[in-house]
Scaffold this motif. Sequence first.
Motif, PDB file in Angstrom:
ATOM      1  N   GLN A 146     -37.194 -28.687  -9.274  1.00  0.00           N
ATOM      2  CA  GLN A 146     -37.036 -29.954  -8.569  1.00  0.00           C
ATOM      3  C   GLN A 146     -35.666 -30.473  -8.973  1.00  0.00           C
ATOM      4  OE1 GLN A 146     -39.100 -31.430  -6.321  1.00  0.00           O
ATOM      5  NE2 GLN A 146     -40.363 -29.592  -6.483  1.00  0.00           N
ATOM      6  N   ALA A 147     -34.901 -30.903  -8.017  1.00  0.00           N
ATOM      7  CA  ALA A 147     -33.522 -31.329  -8.285  1.00  0.00           C
ATOM      8  C   ALA A 147     -33.448 -32.377  -9.385  1.00  0.00           C
ATOM      9  CB  ALA A 147     -32.871 -31.854  -7.010  1.00  0.00           C
ATOM     10  N   GLU A 148     -34.406 -33.296  -9.417  1.00  0.00           N
ATOM     11  CA  GLU A 148     -34.360 -34.352 -10.438  1.00  0.00           C
ATOM     12  C   GLU A 148     -34.625 -33.832 -11.853  1.00  0.00           C
ATOM     13  OE1 GLU A 148     -38.625 -34.711  -8.749  1.00  0.00           O
ATOM     14  OE2 GLU A 148     -36.645 -34.287  -7.948  1.00  0.00           O
TER      15      GLU A 148
ATOM     16  N   ARG B  18     -42.387 -21.246 -20.567  1.00  0.00           N
ATOM     17  CA  ARG B  18     -43.348 -21.197 -19.455  1.00  0.00           C
ATOM     18  C   ARG B  18     -42.794 -21.910 -18.226  1.00  0.00           C
ATOM     19  NH1 ARG B  18     -48.811 -23.371 -19.753  1.00  0.00           N
ATOM     20  NH2 ARG B  18     -49.101 -22.114 -17.907  1.00  0.00           N
ATOM     21  N   LEU B  19     -42.236 -23.088 -18.437  1.00  0.00           N
ATOM     22  CA  LEU B  19     -41.697 -23.840 -17.302  1.00  0.00           C
ATOM     23  C   LEU B  19     -40.530 -23.106 -16.647  1.00  0.00           C
ATOM     24  CD1 LEU B  19     -41.972 -27.481 -18.586  1.00  0.00           C
ATOM     25  CD2 LEU B  19     -42.819 -26.647 -16.386  1.00  0.00           C
TER      26      LEU B  19
ATOM     27  N   ARG C  56     -34.197 -23.970 -20.642  1.00  0.00           N
ATOM     28  CA  ARG C  56     -33.738 -22.582 -20.565  1.00  0.00           C
ATOM     29  C   ARG C  56     -32.936 -22.218 -21.826  1.00  0.00           C
ATOM     30  NH1 ARG C  56     -31.663 -23.252 -16.099  1.00  0.00           N
ATOM     31  NH2 ARG C  56     -33.502 -22.788 -14.879  1.00  0.00           N
ATOM     32  N   ILE C  57     -32.050 -23.106 -22.215  1.00  0.00           N
ATOM     33  CA  ILE C  57     -31.230 -22.871 -23.410  1.00  0.00           C
ATOM     34  C   ILE C  57     -32.109 -22.845 -24.656  1.00  0.00           C
ATOM     35  CG2 ILE C  57     -29.441 -23.870 -24.897  1.00  0.00           C
ATOM     36  CD1 ILE C  57     -28.135 -24.914 -22.238  1.00  0.00           C
ATOM     37  N   ASP C  58     -33.011 -23.819 -24.774  1.00  0.00           N
ATOM     38  CA  ASP C  58     -33.914 -23.866 -25.932  1.00  0.00           C
ATOM     39  C   ASP C  58     -34.740 -22.587 -26.038  1.00  0.00           C
ATOM     40  OD1 ASP C  58     -32.969 -26.382 -26.537  1.00  0.00           O
ATOM     41  OD2 ASP C  58     -34.770 -27.438 -25.819  1.00  0.00           O
ATOM     42  N   ALA C  59     -35.258 -22.133 -24.909  1.00  0.00           N
ATOM     43  CA  ALA C  59     -36.070 -20.916 -24.906  1.00  0.00           C
ATOM     44  C   ALA C  59     -35.244 -19.696 -25.307  1.00  0.00           C
ATOM     45  CB  ALA C  59     -36.692 -20.705 -23.524  1.00  0.00           C
ATOM     46  N   GLU C  60     -33.990 -19.653 -24.880  1.00  0.00           N
ATOM     47  CA  GLU C  60     -33.132 -18.518 -25.196  1.00  0.00           C
ATOM     48  C   GLU C  60     -32.756 -18.459 -26.673  1.00  0.00           C
ATOM     49  OE1 GLU C  60     -29.742 -18.746 -22.615  1.00  0.00           O
ATOM     50  OE2 GLU C  60     -30.924 -18.292 -20.831  1.00  0.00           O
ATOM     51  N   ILE C  61     -32.533 -19.601 -27.289  1.00  0.00           N
ATOM     52  CA  ILE C  61     -32.064 -19.585 -28.679  1.00  0.00           C
ATOM     53  C   ILE C  61     -33.191 -19.657 -29.708  1.00  0.00           C
ATOM     54  CG2 ILE C  61     -29.822 -20.543 -28.073  1.00  0.00           C
ATOM     55  CD1 ILE C  61     -30.747 -23.231 -29.217  1.00  0.00           C
TER      56      ILE C  61
ATOM     57  N   LEU D 244     -33.008 -31.137 -17.276  1.00  0.00           N
ATOM     58  CA  LEU D 244     -34.098 -30.873 -18.209  1.00  0.00           C
ATOM     59  C   LEU D 244     -34.432 -29.386 -18.243  1.00  0.00           C
ATOM     60  CD1 LEU D 244     -36.223 -32.066 -20.121  1.00  0.00           C
ATOM     61  CD2 LEU D 244     -37.694 -32.392 -18.121  1.00  0.00           C
ATOM     62  N   LEU D 245     -34.530 -28.773 -17.075  1.00  0.00           N
ATOM     63  CA  LEU D 245     -34.830 -27.347 -17.023  1.00  0.00           C
ATOM     64  C   LEU D 245     -33.702 -26.503 -17.606  1.00  0.00           C
ATOM     65  CD1 LEU D 245     -36.546 -27.278 -13.544  1.00  0.00           C
ATOM     66  CD2 LEU D 245     -37.650 -26.854 -15.754  1.00  0.00           C
ATOM     67  N   LYS D 246     -32.474 -26.958 -17.437  1.00  0.00           N
ATOM     68  CA  LYS D 246     -31.328 -26.267 -18.049  1.00  0.00           C
ATOM     69  C   LYS D 246     -31.472 -26.305 -19.573  1.00  0.00           C
ATOM     70  CE  LYS D 246     -26.303 -26.473 -18.377  1.00  0.00           C
ATOM     71  NZ  LYS D 246     -25.098 -27.208 -17.952  1.00  0.00           N
TER      72      LYS D 246
END
Length: 135
Positions: A104-106, A96-97, A115-120, A110-112
């Motif tokens: 946000q740059a900070e 969802r996120l 993204r990986i967690d959601a993909e795998i 975490l978002l990366k």
Amino acid sequence: MTATLPKSPEAFAHATWDDLRPFYLELVQRPLTEESAPRLMSDWSRLEELWGEAVARASYDYTRDTNNSELERINLRFTAEIEPLAQEQRALLARRLVESGYHQAEHDELLKRFRIDAEIFRPENVAVTAGLEKL
């Protein structure tokens, strides 16, 4: 958070999935906007902090006394019954996120990771993980 989190991990000491599930559902169902994302992440982080500590304590208690069948039962309930289902909810939240476009740059790292967690993540692995924990 609409559902009131406990003040300490001890409140989860005898938790079942039915006890933990409402906290995840509230987060998964919460409206998500650029403005609300930081609060969702903060609430999610607090839930993970409390739950993670409860799981760690159960594991620690069991490893200190592996002949104690009650401690083994609690540890297995956490690791084999609840944790795989919690992981599924984490994957939903991460997806969802990521899909919301929040940035946000900070939070880039975490978002990366999200993204990986959601993909795998694969729902069929929930049962596999639960079975492996029982070994």
